[in-house]
Design a protein around this motif. Structure first.
Motif, PDB file in Angstrom:
ATOM      1  N   ASN A   1     -45.713  21.935 -27.178  1.00 13.34           N
ATOM      2  CA  ASN A   1     -46.508  20.969 -27.931  1.00 13.34           C
ATOM      3  C   ASN A   1     -45.897  19.578 -27.760  1.00 13.34           C
ATOM      4  O   ASN A   1     -44.856  19.262 -28.317  1.00 13.34           O
ATOM      5  CB  ASN A   1     -46.555  21.360 -29.410  1.00 13.34           C
ATOM      6  N   LYS A   2     -46.573  18.758 -26.981  1.00  9.94           N
ATOM      7  CA  LYS A   2     -46.034  17.432 -26.653  1.00  9.94           C
ATOM      8  C   LYS A   2     -45.947  16.543 -27.892  1.00  9.94           C
ATOM      9  O   LYS A   2     -45.000  15.767 -28.044  1.00  9.94           O
ATOM     10  CB  LYS A   2     -46.929  16.784 -25.598  1.00  9.94           C
ATOM     11  N   PHE A   3     -46.923  16.632 -28.767  1.00 12.77           N
ATOM     12  CA  PHE A   3     -46.923  15.794 -29.972  1.00 12.77           C
ATOM     13  C   PHE A   3     -45.749  16.154 -30.892  1.00 12.77           C
ATOM     14  O   PHE A   3     -45.104  15.265 -31.459  1.00 12.77           O
ATOM     15  CB  PHE A   3     -48.253  15.937 -30.721  1.00 12.77           C
ATOM     16  N   GLU A   4     -45.474  17.442 -31.033  1.00  8.38           N
ATOM     17  CA  GLU A   4     -44.340  17.859 -31.858  1.00  8.38           C
ATOM     18  C   GLU A   4     -43.022  17.368 -31.270  1.00  8.38           C
ATOM     19  O   GLU A   4     -42.122  16.947 -32.004  1.00  8.38           O
ATOM     20  CB  GLU A   4     -44.315  19.387 -31.990  1.00  8.38           C
ATOM     21  N   LYS A   5     -42.890  17.416 -29.953  1.00  3.31           N
ATOM     22  CA  LYS A   5     -41.658  16.961 -29.313  1.00  3.31           C
ATOM     23  C   LYS A   5     -41.434  15.473 -29.551  1.00  3.31           C
ATOM     24  O   LYS A   5     -40.298  15.034 -29.781  1.00  3.31           O
ATOM     25  CB  LYS A   5     -41.700  17.266 -27.816  1.00  3.31           C
TER      26      LYS A   5
ATOM     27  N   GLN B   1     -42.703  13.750 -32.091  1.00  2.08           N
ATOM     28  CA  GLN B   1     -42.459  13.568 -33.522  1.00  2.08           C
ATOM     29  C   GLN B   1     -41.034  13.957 -33.902  1.00  2.08           C
ATOM     30  O   GLN B   1     -40.424  13.336 -34.790  1.00  2.08           O
ATOM     31  CB  GLN B   1     -43.471  14.386 -34.337  1.00  2.08           C
ATOM     32  N   ARG B   2     -40.480  14.972 -33.220  1.00  3.93           N
ATOM     33  CA  ARG B   2     -39.102  15.403 -33.496  1.00  3.93           C
ATOM     34  C   ARG B   2     -38.072  14.587 -32.707  1.00  3.93           C
ATOM     35  O   ARG B   2     -36.887  14.901 -32.737  1.00  3.93           O
ATOM     36  CB  ARG B   2     -38.939  16.883 -33.136  1.00  3.93           C
TER      37      ARG B   2
ATOM     38  N   GLU C   1     -37.622  14.525 -29.563  1.00  5.52           N
ATOM     39  CA  GLU C   1     -37.150  15.178 -28.347  1.00  5.52           C
ATOM     40  C   GLU C   1     -37.652  14.424 -27.115  1.00  5.52           C
ATOM     41  O   GLU C   1     -37.073  14.523 -26.033  1.00  5.52           O
ATOM     42  CB  GLU C   1     -37.614  16.632 -28.309  1.00  5.52           C
TER      43      GLU C   1
ATOM     44  N   HIS D   1     -44.909   8.070 -31.148  1.00  2.00           N
ATOM     45  CA  HIS D   1     -45.077   8.206 -32.590  1.00  2.00           C
ATOM     46  C   HIS D   1     -44.828   6.867 -33.271  1.00  2.00           C
ATOM     47  O   HIS D   1     -44.014   6.061 -32.817  1.00  2.00           O
ATOM     48  CB  HIS D   1     -44.120   9.265 -33.147  1.00  2.00           C
TER      49      HIS D   1
END
Length: 308
Positions: free
Chosen positions: A134-138, A140-141, A143, A280
């Motif tokens: 999940n590119k969006f999660e990465k 946001q975190r 990463e 983000h």
């Protein structure tokens, strides 16, 4: 004396592209509708064009507006980055910037970025990573700092994006391929007789889509001999087999110079997509990342203008 648009007028043009509505664009910039209307009139006089035309779904940009928006984006980001640079010294920054992208992105989108960065910020390290998970999660975190995609159509809350230069797609084959030897545009039926080396888009665990199907939907029934997330490893194979490959035009121009392959003229034009740089909002005001975004846009836009 020649007139030039103000910074606020350039920002208004940007917002009009996003909102397709003068009142909404004005609100984004804390302007009254009459003031925004005055600015739009001034822009129309400067560019000697209507720029936006009223339609059922709002304001639609003219071809002239489409031509200038990339240069406007580059100018706005460069000015914003210039102001932000007062808070840090580029030549002394030591930091890694992590970018998720496909392997041909440096070919297609920003081939001049390394020279540009090295000349201005030699302590920066660029780390390109495969688009997995999940590119969006990465992002946001933290990463990833950014990722680049031409196929993301909508953004989750809290994310921002910047359009880079346009991406046109074309068909590649070996120089003596039967389809290339004719020198004329070939039909969909002729193309679909041959197998493809296909580039996967999307996650492997989801329904597998290929770049061929995205760029040339009429070729969806052609056979995939290879499906890969990477462009470059299979390009040499094109020189020795009858397979075909769909690739971005900017990538293709460089590959044609290195390998015994050529572009096959097609009756059906490929779709035009615009790669988006996505990040983000929590890093939106980071001065280094602001500068890097503006640099990417300047380099990709400059390369696009050279081609034209």
């Amino acid at each position: 004396m020649k007139e030039y648009p103000s910074f606020v007028e350039l920002r208004l043009l940007q917002e009009l592209f996003k909102e397709s509505n003068l009142t909404a664009a004005a609100a984004k910039l804390s302007l009254t509708p009459p003031t925004a209307s005055h600015y739009l009139t001034h822009l129309r006089n400067i560019f000697d064009d209507r720029l936006f035309i009223k339609a059922k779904n709002g304001l639609v940009p003219t071809s002239r507006a489409e031509e200038v928006v990339e240069k406007v984006n580059a100018a706005v980001f460069a000015l914003e980055a210039l102001i932000s640079q007062e808070t840090f010294c580029l030549s002394k920054v030591s930091r890694t910037i992590r970018i998720g992208c496909v392997d041909n992105a440096p070919y297609s989108i920003f081939p001049g970025i390394l020279h540009f960065i090295l000349a201005r910020a030699p302590g920066i390290q660029l780390k390109f990573e495969e688009l997995k998970g999940n590119k969006f999660e990465k992002v946001q975190r933290s990463e990833l700092d950014f990722f680049i995609s031409p196929i993301v159509k909508s953004l989750p809350p809290g994310f921002k994006s910047l359009n880079l230069s346009k991406n046109e797609y074309c068909l590649l084959a070996r120089t003596d391929h039967p389809l290339a030897r004719t020198g004329e545009a070939v039909s969909d039926a002729e193309i679909c007789r041959y197998p493809f080396i296909d580039i996967r888009v999307g996650e492997p665990q989801s329904s597998c889509r290929t770049l061929r199907e995205e760029a040339f939907p009429r070729w969806k029934n052609a056979r995939s001999l290879v499906i890969s997330p990477y462009f470059l490893p299979f390009v040499p194979s094109l020189e020795t087999c009858d397979c075909l490959l769909v690739a971005p035009r900017k990538t293709s121009e460089k590959l044609i110079l290195r390998y015994g392959i050529t572009e096959v003229k097609t009756r059906t034009p490929g779709k035009v997509q615009i790669p988006r740089l996505i990040w983000h909002e929590k890093t939106d005001k980071d001065p280094l990342l602001q500068w890097f975004r503006s640099s990417l846009l300047i380099v990709s836009t400059t390369d696009s203008m050279k081609k034209n």
